[in-house]
Design a protein around this motif. Structure first.
Motif, mmCIF file in Angstrom:
data_model
loop_
_atom_site.group_PDB
_atom_site.id
_atom_site.type_symbol
_atom_site.label_atom_id
_atom_site.label_comp_id
_atom_site.label_asym_id
_atom_site.label_seq_id
_atom_site.Cartn_x
_atom_site.Cartn_y
_atom_site.Cartn_z
ATOM 1 N N ALA B 187 -31.401 20.319 36.719
ATOM 2 C CA ALA B 187 -30.167 19.868 36.058
ATOM 3 C C ALA B 187 -30.106 18.337 36.022
ATOM 4 N N ILE B 188 -30.488 17.706 37.115
ATOM 5 C CA ILE B 188 -30.430 16.230 37.142
ATOM 6 C C ILE B 188 -31.435 15.657 36.153
ATOM 7 N N THR B 189 -32.618 16.238 36.120
ATOM 8 C CA THR B 189 -33.645 15.700 35.200
ATOM 9 C C THR B 189 -33.207 15.846 33.756
ATOM 10 N N LEU B 190 -32.730 17.046 33.417
ATOM 11 C CA LEU B 190 -32.330 17.254 32.017
ATOM 12 C C LEU B 190 -31.085 16.426 31.696
ATOM 13 N N GLY B 191 -30.250 16.198 32.708
ATOM 14 C CA GLY B 191 -29.092 15.328 32.482
ATOM 15 C C GLY B 191 -29.541 13.909 32.146
ATOM 16 N N ALA B 192 -30.546 13.438 32.869
ATOM 17 C CA ALA B 192 -31.053 12.074 32.601
ATOM 18 C C ALA B 192 -31.669 12.012 31.208
ATOM 19 N N VAL B 193 -32.413 13.051 30.863
ATOM 20 C CA VAL B 193 -33.058 13.038 29.530
ATOM 21 C C VAL B 193 -31.993 13.115 28.443
ATOM 22 N N PHE C 136 -22.635 22.361 36.312
ATOM 23 C CA PHE C 136 -21.815 21.290 36.905
ATOM 24 C C PHE C 136 -22.689 20.083 37.263
ATOM 25 N N VAL C 137 -23.860 20.342 37.859
ATOM 26 C CA VAL C 137 -24.756 19.235 38.242
ATOM 27 C C VAL C 137 -25.252 18.529 36.981
ATOM 28 N N PHE C 138 -25.553 19.327 35.932
ATOM 29 C CA PHE C 138 -26.017 18.736 34.656
ATOM 30 C C PHE C 138 -24.930 17.809 34.106
ATOM 31 N N PHE C 139 -23.690 18.265 34.193
ATOM 32 C CA PHE C 139 -22.550 17.492 33.672
ATOM 33 C C PHE C 139 -22.441 16.150 34.399
ATOM 34 N N LEU C 140 -22.499 16.195 35.717
ATOM 35 C CA LEU C 140 -22.381 14.945 36.501
ATOM 36 C C LEU C 140 -23.575 14.034 36.214
ATOM 37 N N ILE C 172 -35.276 11.088 41.283
ATOM 38 C CA ILE C 172 -34.964 12.534 41.128
ATOM 39 C C ILE C 172 -35.385 13.043 39.753
ATOM 40 N N PRO C 173 -34.970 12.387 38.647
ATOM 41 C CA PRO C 173 -35.441 12.911 37.357
ATOM 42 C C PRO C 173 -36.960 12.954 37.260
ATOM 43 N N VAL C 174 -37.606 11.976 37.919
ATOM 44 C CA VAL C 174 -39.072 11.960 37.825
ATOM 45 C C VAL C 174 -39.654 13.178 38.540
ATOM 46 N N ALA C 175 -39.071 13.504 39.716
ATOM 47 C CA ALA C 175 -39.587 14.672 40.466
ATOM 48 C C ALA C 175 -39.332 15.943 39.667
ATOM 49 N N ILE C 180 -41.155 20.438 36.118
ATOM 50 C CA ILE C 180 -41.044 21.158 34.830
ATOM 51 C C ILE C 180 -42.352 21.051 34.068
ATOM 52 N N LEU C 181 -42.924 19.842 34.013
ATOM 53 C CA LEU C 181 -44.168 19.658 33.252
ATOM 54 C C LEU C 181 -45.304 20.482 33.859
#
Lengths: 665, 221, 205, 250
Positions: B187-193, C136-140, C172-175, C180-181
């Motif tokens: 969720a955090i990664t897709l949020g950043a993207v 919710f986490v995506f939203f924040l 975090i987004p990098v991890a 995902i990749l």
């Protein structure tokens, strides 16, 4: 045991046979000893026959009717067989019984024989002369007698049709139906409603004993006869009940609605009085209207006009004109002028009840052909008005946040003081590039992000131009290299000293994606041999000496797709090419490119407008990024606030209402 | 302002930008006209570039230079053209088979060497020997742990196999933790993207608005 | 015919794939023409698909008097004009490239601009669509990174503690992206292998 | 041949052998695969059923992945999904329609739809133009696909392939028409946009599991089992590598 006579073709068959040898019809089984019940029935029948008047009135002046000698087996013979035998004998006595005398006297032999029922199978030894005449007759009669023969060929059919078109004098019709109380199978031509063709109705067997109820019905329906005297077309002929019929066998086959037609047996009463009644001997009684099923009732043609009453003249006419003028005894020519023949108007119109109409409409709607694709706008507004208002409100808010800082440059933004390392590294790398080695700029971005990438790449390109570094442009997507050329032209416009035609080489579109990149890493000139205007690259002053990617000063990737940046990284790593790798990417690709910078596979990158702002600040050359950064910052913050508000509202709307539940509980 | 081709192109760009912006008020004929124009121009431009940069440079020129090997792609290209007719389209399948086979091989090769090993190397490169690490030691260790846990949890989240569980029996504790952690990291990664995409879109909005305003001002002046 | 297609696909695929792992000259001799042909044929396939789009779909709509006929007329005319101009002027000419930079770029950039508002409207309902922890986490996360991208948190780079927090948050987004990749790589590997062993045969229909 | 390439070759061989092994009938019978539920795919099956019942059409869109890009495998998964949807909706009188933004995948979608029509004996309702290229660039492809999504006969959209920023145009057009949309993308940009704008989204590797969950062929289910094993190996390698790297051994 006597042989068994076939009911259809009246031929005698061996008693053991089950099927008629001639016409393959099922033969009635020879009866065993009578049961008690049958004996009582037989006795009742005998009492009846003894008490009743003779049903077969003596034909005028004909030989008295002989009752067929009772054969010893008769006591045990069931009543139906007995009745057949009686009728048979009645028939044997007078071949022309039932026919008015005048027909016989005046009728030429050939016509008499034709209208004679073909029942005579058993050769009548007395009539040898007839036999000879008959033998001369074409085999036609045979085909007439045998009913279930396979259909004749068309020519034979036509031949039969011509032969079978008697034109009985007026009035004959009536008597034909009269006298023996049985309806003779009418010679009628059934008009096929659809084709209008006339072809003979399937011949009923000439054996009067057998009445084909279907024919009767069809007679009633489709009768079209020149001389028929019909009071009312709907008058239903008396359909003999199952009891009267000699062969219950067929009763069972009748469809229910027919077999229940007439249940009580009506004794034929001899009216004898009303000549004009139809079917003379058939007692005049109010015939109950047949209760036909709804589907048949609705199919019955509406009678649009009653068939005009055809009055028939029975007077003898001497022909005084025409071909037979002056000859007496000729068949009176029918005076067609007075007759109006109006067939029953077979209207196609269906009489449909309301319920049927409703069902038909229901089916119609169900089978409605698939809807034609209507030109529906992509924005088929299924959204509620509140949704539209919200959409308009947010559009206006965001446009205001974007336009206000552009129109009022005074609004300042929070400018960062420290610069991200990736931008600093990029600046350092460009600063240290050798000016004689060309730099390969490879683009892969869509026209949609050209605006952002143009703002992000201008500071880097201007920096290269001011340092006089030669550029080789290529792109791995079709649109990319046209936009890239436009960007370089814009970057050069500020520096007249930089000769575009000498310093810039447009290598055009590199097809094949990852394959093309791999090929370019190993053999640049082999992969891109010509420029976009088909000039050989080998002859270019600064690019002519290229053998591998390492001969380039650096590789700069312009992309909005992190995949492509990664593919370039993999190809350059794989090709062990030793050259610095820089990237100018869109903001959407930044989070995914950072790991490659962190792992040292990329020397540096500039991401979106904020990256461009840092680069412009580092090179102290204000550009579009610096001018528009306040609009950028304000609109991003506004969007963040809007999304937060939207989320909070969603949570409030979705939150369960414990308070209300308590009150309700 | 002297009327020259640049001005004409400027006016065309201005009108097309307004046509597309009209979509904010709802779908309309202007927007559909601009859509049709984009599809037609893009297809036409692609056709011209392919003719020049693929047909001519990779088929015609080598043939003129006498390369007999080029007859094979020429023949296969002819088979591909048969795909235009529904009846003969099956004859073009050998060329499609070649393309699919080579495409799959490039995808597998690129995936294994480029993405799979590239990502694993990239993840490992994060943990250069602690002695040589720059920045505060604690921060590096924390970042390293976050990084490793995030990658493993995300990878574990996509696990497809499931275990037969009796009624009421819950998931194992470790599996539950890894699924929750995986969801948080994804969720955090897709949020950043998504934030990056929004940023790029807003930048495009600013750029187009800037273009409209500067064009209006230059017309007014 | 189908067997021939399967053999072609598997043979060509294996030759190209083995070229990634083995550096034998013989294999390279076989592999590079295959790659070259694939690049050429994928360009030609694009051309064939465009001809089908123009003649098979939109020209047929004109003949059948389709309700969206107007849309097809615009496409056909613009395609014809661009093609004629390109053939005469050649792709390198400035005039022809104006079709891209002054027609295609304005339309697609404006579309991207319109997307800004469309995405914001969609983002308002994130919590309505995904009413769970992940939503919710995506939203924040969206809100946090928007603020981060705007550059207002630049002042934090001067406060070490905040700087470290931000740097950690950047990881975090990098991890997540790596996880995902890696997953996508496994799926992509399996799909490619299925084609190479002949289980999936899209070319055979 | 470097160690890395050798390891790569081993991985490829292992994957091919694993798919073949788990596809064997005896193995499937003896060790039946048990896979977790993915709610969006369950809702997709229901939506396909509803489409067959009310005679509406299913629209499959492959995005615009280049053939030579790693993302091309996502379009191959889209083609397998199209084939399976064609089989599932063969009793409907509206065969599925397929749009894409890449030439070769447009031609392949035609072949797949024709194969389904022959296989399910519905060749008389087969129209060669059911699979077509709606535009050659991502945005022009999205505008063309929006026309198909706004067609009243289309009630189910399956966006499976590689999408960039144009994904927002497709999902907002589908939401405006209140049709069921299952969205999955190879690229992270597409996944992020679909997660924000659609309800039923497949994230990351779930895209590659779609044919298996639609029980397309045994090999697809076998692939999921091989992927799980490889996942375990990669995770272990990461852990081991990290420890060794942190201790300076590697």
């Amino acid at each position: 045991m006597a042989d068994i006579r076939c009911l259809i073709c009246n031929r005698v068959n061996d008693s053991s046979a089950e099927h008629c040898w001639y016409c393959n019809t099922i033969l009635p089984k020879p009866t065993g000893p009578l049961t008690q019940k049958e004996r009582e029935k037989l006795a009742n029948l005998k009492k009846k026959i003894a008490g009743a008047p003779n049903p077969d009135p003596e034909p005028h002046g004909d030989a008295p009717q002989k009752t067929p000698p009772e054969s010893p087996a008769e006591e045990e013979v069931p009543d139906w067989l007995a009745r057949i035998r009686r009728l048979k004998q009645a028939e044997d006595q007078g071949p022309t019984s039932g026919k008015p005398d005048w027909i016989e006297e005046e009728q030429p032999d050939w016509l008499a024989k034709l209208s004679q029922p073909a029942a005579e199978d058993t050769p009548n030894p007395h009539d040898a002369a007839n036999r000879v005449a008959e033998s001369k007759k074409p085999a036609l009669d045979e085909s007439l007698r045998i009913r279930n023969l396979p259909r004749e060929t068309d020519e034979e059919q036509e031949f039969i049709t011509n032969l079978l078109k008697p034109t009985p004098p007026i009035g004959e019709e009536d008597s034909a139906n009269s006298s023996n109380g049985q309806l003779e199978p009418l010679q009628e031509d059934r008009v096929d409603d659809q084709s209008g063709q006339e072809f003979p109705a399937p011949e009923g067997p000439n054996d009067e004993d057998f009445l084909d109820v279907e024919d009767l019905l069809s007679d009633k329906e489709n009768v079209r006869s020149d001389q028929k005297t019909v009071q009312e077309s709907e008058q239903v002929l008396s359909v003999p009940t199952g009891k009267d019929l000699p062969f219950p066998l067929f009763v069972d086959n009748l469809p229910d609605w027919l077999s229940t037609e007439e249940t009580e047996t009506k004794q034929p009463q001899d009216t004898g009085d009303n000549e004009d009644d139809f079917a003379g001997e058939i007692p005049e009684r109010k015939i109950e209207k047949g209760r036909l099923p709804a589907w048949l009732q609705s199919l019955r043609p509406g009678v649009t006009g009653s068939i005009e009453k055809i009055s028939s003249e029975t007077a003898q006419v001497r022909e005084d004109d025409g071909v037979l003028a002056g000859i007496a005894g000729t068949l009176p020519g029918t005076d067609l002028s007075g007759r109006v023949l109006k067939t029953g108007d077979f209207t196609q119109e269906l009489r449909v009840s309301a319920a049927q109409q409703k069902n038909a409409e229901l089916f119609q709607s169900l089978l409605q052909p698939t809807r034609e694709p209507k030109a529906v706008s992509a924005d088929q507004n299924t959204a509620a008005p509140s949704e539209k208002l919200l959409r308009l409100f947010i559009t206006i808010l965001i446009l205001l946040a974007v336009i206000t800082p552009i129109l009022a440059p005074g609004i300042s933004a929070i400018i960062p003081v420290l610069f991200p390392t990736e931008v600093v590294n990029t600046l350092g790398t460009v600063q240290t590039l050798p000016t004689e080695k060309p730099v390969l700029v490879s683009a892969h971005f869509e026209a949609g992000l050209a605006g952002e990438l143009n703002w992000a790449s201008q500071p880097v390109l201007k920096h290269l131009v001011t340092r006089g570094v030669p550029l080789a442009l290529t792109s791995t997507n079709v649109v990319g290299f046209a936009i890239l050329q436009d960007m370089v032209t814009q970057a050069i416009s500020g520096d007249p000293a930089y000769a575009k035609d000498k310093k810039v080489m447009d290598l055009g579109y590199l097809p094949g994606g990852a394959i093309g990149m791999g090929a370019l890493v190993n053999d640049p000139l082999g992969t891109l041999p010509f420029t976009t205007d088909l000039q050989p690259v080998r002859e270019h002053p600064s690019l002519g000496s290229l053998n591998s990617l390492s001969d380039f000063g650096a590789l700069i990737i312009l992309t909005d797709n992190p995949e492509f940046a990664r593919t370039w990284v993999e190809q350059v790593d794989g090709g062990e090419a030793d050259l610095p790798l820089l990237a100018v990417v869109s903001a959407q690709a930044a989070p995914l490119l950072h790991p490659y910078f962190a792992s040292g596979q990329i020397n540096g990158y500039v991401a979106g407008m904020s990256g461009a702002l840092y680069y412009e600040m580092l090179t102290m050359r204000a550009g579009s990024a610096t001018a528009r950064f306040s609009a950028y910052q304000l609109s991003l913050l506004l969007v963040a606030v809007l999304i937060f508000a939207g989320g909070v509202v969603s949570l409030i709307l979705a939150a369960p209402r414990p308070a209300k539940k308590k009150e309700a509980g | 302002m002297r009327i020259n081709s640049e001005v004409i192109w400027l006016v065309i760009s201005f009108i097309l930008t307004l046509m597309v912006f009209s979509y904010l008020l709802g779908d309309n004929a202007f927007f559909r006209f601009a859509s049709g124009l984009l599809i037609g121009v893009a297809a036409g431009y692609f056709t011209v570039v392919i003719i020049y940069q693929v047909l001519i440079t990779r088929l015609v020129v080598p043939l003129m230079q006498g390369s007999t090997l080029t007859l094979v792609p020429l023949f296969l290209s002819g088979l591909l053209l048969l795909k235009l007719s529904p009846r003969l389209s099956q004859l073009g399948s050998p060329a499609m088979a070649l393309l699919v086979g080579v495409g799959a091989a490039v995808a597998v090769g690129g995936t294994v060497l480029g993405t799979l090993f590239g990502q694993v190397k990239g993840a490992l490169s994060f943990f250069d020997p602690i002695a040589g690490a720059s920045g505060s030691m604690a921060l590096r260790i924390v970042e390293g742990i976050i990084f490793l846990v995030g990658t493993l949890a995300t990878l574990a989240y996509f696990h497809f196999g499931a275990r037969e569980r009796r009624k009421g029996e819950g998931r194992r504790r470790l599996a539950t933790i890894s699924v929750v952690l995986g969801k948080v990291f994804i969720a955090i990664t897709l949020g950043a993207v998504f934030a990056g995409v929004l940023t790029a879109a807003i930048t495009a909005l600013i750029e187009r608005s800037d273009f409209i305003i500067t064009t209006i001002m230059s017309m007014v002046r | 015919m189908k067997i021939v297609n399967i053999v072609i696909a598997i043979a060509a695929g294996l030759i190209v794939l083995l070229g990634y792992f083995f550096n034998s000259p013989g294999l390279h001799e076989l592999r590079s023409p295959l790659l070259d042909w694939a690049v050429t044929l994928s360009g030609i396939a694009g051309l064939v698909a465009i001809l089908n789009l123009v003649f098979g779909v939109h020209l047929k709509r004109l003949r059948e008097n389709h309700p969206k006929k107007g849309f097809s007329v615009v496409i056909l005319i613009s395609f014809a004009v661009t093609l004629i101009a390109g053939v005469f002027l050649s792709p390198a000419s400035e005039g022809f490239q104006k079709l891209v930079t002054r027609v295609q770029v304005p339309i697609e950039s404006s579309l991207m601009a319109v997307l800004a508002i469309t995405l914001v409207l969609a983002a308002l309902k994130i919590l309505q669509r995904h009413r769970n922890w992940m939503g919710f986490v995506f939203f924040l996360s969206v809100i946090f990174f928007l603020v981060l991208n705007s550059g207002v948190l630049a002042f934090t780079s001067e406060i070490p503690f905040l700087r470290d927090i931000l740097s950690g948050l950047h990881q975090i987004p990098v991890a997540g992206a790596r996880g995902i990749l890696l997953g996508i790589a496994l799926g992509s590997l399996a799909t490619g292998i299925r084609v190479l062993i002949g289980t999936d045969r899209p070319y055979n229909g | 041949m470097t160690a890395e390439r050798m390891l790569g070759f081993v991985v490829v061989l292992f994957t091919a052998a694993g798919i073949g092994f788990f596809s064997l009938k005896q193995i499937r019978a003896q060790f039946p695969a048990l896979i977790r539920k993915i709610p969006p795919i369950a809702r997709l099956k229901r939506a396909i059923g509803l489409s067959v019942e009310d005679g509406s059409r299913v629209h499959v869109s492959l995005g615009s992945p280049g053939l030579t890009e790693p993302a091309s495998t996502s379009a191959l998964v889209g083609l397998s999904t199209l084939h399976r949807v064609g089989q599932l909706s063969s009793t409907s009188d509206q065969p599925p329609v397929c749009t894409s933004g890449e030439g070769i995948f447009a031609l392949l979608s035609k072949d797949v739809l024709r194969g389904v029509a022959v296989e399910t004996n519905t060749y008389e309702s087969y129209d060669p133009d059911q699979g077509w290229l709606t535009g050659i660039t991502p945005f022009s492809y999205a505008l063309g696909a929006m026309e198909v999504i706004s067609d009243p006969i289309v009630k189910t959209n399956i966006l499976v392939g590689n999408f960039g920023a144009e994904a927002a145009l497709l999902s907002s057009a589908a939401e405006r028409r209140q049709t069921f949309t299952l969205a999955a993308s190879h690229s992270l940009v597409g996944q992020a946009i679909f997660l924000a704008t659609s309800r039923d989204v497949l994230l990351g590797e779930e895209l590659y599991a779609l044919p298996a969950y639609l029980n397309y062929r045994p090999a697809h289910l076998a692939s999921l089992r091989v992927q799980d094993i490889l996942r375990f190996i990669v995770g272990a390698a990461l852990l081991a590598g990290t420890l060794l790297r942190a201790l300076g051994v590697l």
